[in-house]
Motif scaffolding. Structure first.
Motif, mmCIF file in Angstrom:
data_model
loop_
_atom_site.group_PDB
_atom_site.id
_atom_site.type_symbol
_atom_site.label_atom_id
_atom_site.label_comp_id
_atom_site.label_asym_id
_atom_site.label_seq_id
_atom_site.Cartn_x
_atom_site.Cartn_y
_atom_site.Cartn_z
ATOM 1 N N THR A 181 43.258 40.877 34.241
ATOM 2 C CA THR A 181 43.298 39.951 35.374
ATOM 3 C C THR A 181 44.215 38.788 35.053
ATOM 4 O O THR A 181 44.278 38.339 33.907
ATOM 5 C CB THR A 181 41.902 39.364 35.680
ATOM 6 O OG1 THR A 181 41.534 38.488 34.608
ATOM 7 C CG2 THR A 181 40.855 40.449 35.829
ATOM 8 N N GLY A 182 44.909 38.310 36.042
ATOM 9 C CA GLY A 182 45.735 37.113 35.852
ATOM 10 C C GLY A 182 46.951 37.112 36.760
ATOM 11 O O GLY A 182 47.748 38.053 36.724
ATOM 12 N N GLU A 184 49.439 35.362 36.400
ATOM 13 C CA GLU A 184 50.656 35.099 35.617
ATOM 14 C C GLU A 184 51.196 36.361 34.935
ATOM 15 O O GLU A 184 52.261 36.334 34.339
ATOM 16 C CB GLU A 184 50.357 34.033 34.548
ATOM 17 C CG GLU A 184 49.542 34.487 33.334
ATOM 18 C CD GLU A 184 48.030 34.600 33.573
ATOM 19 O OE1 GLU A 184 47.629 34.835 34.730
ATOM 20 O OE2 GLU A 184 47.275 34.477 32.593
ATOM 21 N N ASP A 224 44.334 36.986 40.375
ATOM 22 C CA ASP A 224 43.107 36.185 40.356
ATOM 23 C C ASP A 224 42.592 35.968 41.773
ATOM 24 O O ASP A 224 42.610 34.867 42.315
ATOM 25 C CB ASP A 224 43.383 34.831 39.667
ATOM 26 C CG ASP A 224 43.647 35.008 38.173
ATOM 27 O OD1 ASP A 224 42.921 35.787 37.526
ATOM 28 O OD2 ASP A 224 44.585 34.369 37.655
ATOM 29 N N GLY A 249 39.953 35.771 32.677
ATOM 30 C CA GLY A 249 39.098 35.331 33.778
ATOM 31 C C GLY A 249 37.612 35.380 33.500
ATOM 32 O O GLY A 249 36.798 35.423 34.420
ATOM 33 N N ASP A 256 38.740 31.935 37.257
ATOM 34 C CA ASP A 256 38.038 32.911 36.428
ATOM 35 C C ASP A 256 37.060 33.664 37.317
ATOM 36 O O ASP A 256 35.917 33.247 37.512
ATOM 37 C CB ASP A 256 37.315 32.223 35.263
ATOM 38 C CG ASP A 256 38.319 31.653 34.263
ATOM 39 O OD1 ASP A 256 39.379 32.290 34.081
ATOM 40 O OD2 ASP A 256 38.051 30.591 33.688
HETATM 41 MG MG MG Z 1 43.290 34.307 33.643
#
Ligand code: MG
Ligand code: AMP
Length: 403
Positions: A181-182, A184, A224, A249, A256
């Protein structure tokens, strides 16, 4: 929620995990897997008295005095038994693996015999039973030679085959789904924009899981956002994953969302904060039958948590009983300060020590985002919570990292 001790967290992870059901695995796919049942021999091996050498099958009484001349009445090779009986004064040519013909009880090796047409002169005698592998020498039909709970070695596979089993009953391989997850994160090999970073941690944890015998489903990266994260969790569940491993997260920041998404899907949360470094935001729970481990996003934290919690979980599911990472003694390569309340897993290299005990030297900088020292590390040097300061040369405890 207070920080949970590593040992307590591991106990929780293992408490809810039982070996997966048995399946019949073809021998070529059974290496390293754990037997779910005893395996008994389906035949006797060797199935008859056979020759261990190339030579002549004779009656011992006929060759008690050398030289002795015998009539050659036939030939026996492996897979080609001889129909006749070896009588007094007779011999049969025989090759390794050939079934000893009735009447014969001894093999004279060809080096001790001179062939002359249909006769053979035995130049040196042999005691009764010499070079004969007796029926059942290796094992008898019905003998249990591989026990339930055994982790199959390469040699065990040959033994199972000789016992006439094309497959063996082993615990099913865990099916593991991995989800990153993310917002970025971008895939390796792309052109990351400003503020983006390359997705890395899953490559280590998925390889580790495969090495531990999992079938891995790579669910890739989700942004996210709650809906997308929840959908990916559902996907893992629908695909029948035994284990879902998420990364990132896992804390309680605004972005998160792993915990929230899992909660939406009905997670029974068991813990999400462990007293270790690196890796404090480490989550565990169950979603139906699916075990869920929420690893931190930082690659080093993710990997250390995988070594400490995911590997034991996989091993338990696979039926192994040596779940926990093995600890070994090592001498400290440098002085270490006193530790705080979190167990510390320092990335360290190993060198041979003068007394046979290896020397573990931690990397100078222990940042949970740094992959260079993790990749160079041979082991994790374990510092217990509140460990006092220690001097170079003192004995510490390490967990070796795999290939
Ligand atoms: Mg993250
Ligand atoms: P998080 O746990 O999501 O707060 O992430 C902690 C740190 O790890 C952040 O700097 C993330 O950018 C980084 N991170 C999260 N996931 C990954 C990943 N899959 N690969 C590499 N770095 C990551």
């Amino acid at each position: 929620m207070a920080l949970m001790a590593v040992a307590d967290a591991l106990n929780r992870v293992l408490a809810g995990a039982a070996p997966l059901p048995a399946e019949a695995a073809p021998l070529a796919e059974a290496h390293g897997r754990v037997l779910a049942d005893d395996v008994a021999a389906r035949r006797t091996q060797p199935p008859a008295n056979v020759s261990a050498m190339d030579g002549y099958a004779v009656r011992a009484a006929d060759v008690a005095v050398a030289p002795s001349k015998l009539k050659v009445i036939g030939e026996v090779a492996a897979g080609h038994p001889f129909e006749g009986t070896v009588g007094a004064g007779e011999a049969a040519r025989i090759f390794t693996g050939g079934v000893l013909p009735p009447g014969a009880d001894t093999i004279v090796i060809q080096e001790n015999a001179t062939r002359q047409g249909d006769t053979v002169v035995v130049t040196s005698g042999a005691g009764k039973g010499k070079h004969v592998r007796a029926e059942g020498l290796d094992f008898a039909r019905g003998a249990v030679l591989l026990n339930k709970g055994r982790r199959l070695t390469d040699r065990d596979l040959a033994l199972a085959a000789a016992m006439n089993h094309p497959s063996v009953p082993v615990h099913r391989r865990p099916k593991l789904a991995a989800l990153a997850t993310g917002d970025e994160l971008v895939m390796p090999g792309t052109s990351p924009g400003f503020g983006e970073i390359v997705y890395s941690n899953g490559y280590a944890t998925m390889a580790l899981a495969r090495r531990e015998g999992c079938d891995v489903i790579d669910l890739g990266i989700v942004p996210d956002r709650l809906a997308e994260t929840a959908a990916a969790v559902r996907r893992a569940h629908d695909l029948g994953a035994d284990v879902l491993v998420t990364s990132g997260g896992a804390s309680v920041g605004d972005y998160d969302l792993v915990q929230k998404a899992l909660a939406v899907e009905g997670l029974e949360l068991s813990f999400w904060k462990v007293a270790l470094r690196p890796g404090r935001p480490m989550m565990h729970g169950r979603l139906g039958a699916m075990h869920v481990l929420g690893l931190p996003g930082n690659p080093v934290s993710a990997y250390v948590c995988a070594v400490l919690f995911l590997v034991p979980l996989i091993r338990r599911l696979a039926g192994r009983t040596d779940e926990e990472p093995q600890r070994e003694p090592a001498r400290l390569g440098c002085d270490l300060p006193a530790n705080d309340e979190r167990a510390d897993y320092l990335r360290a290299t190993l060198a041979p020590g003068p007394d046979g005990i290896p020397v573990a030297t931690p990397a100078a900088v222990q940042d949970s985002s740094m992959l260079t020292p993790l990749a160079r590390a041979d082991c994790l040097l374990v510092r217990a919570p509140h460990a006092p300061a220690a001097k170079a040369g003192e004995i510490g405890s390490i967990i070796r990292l795999g290939p």
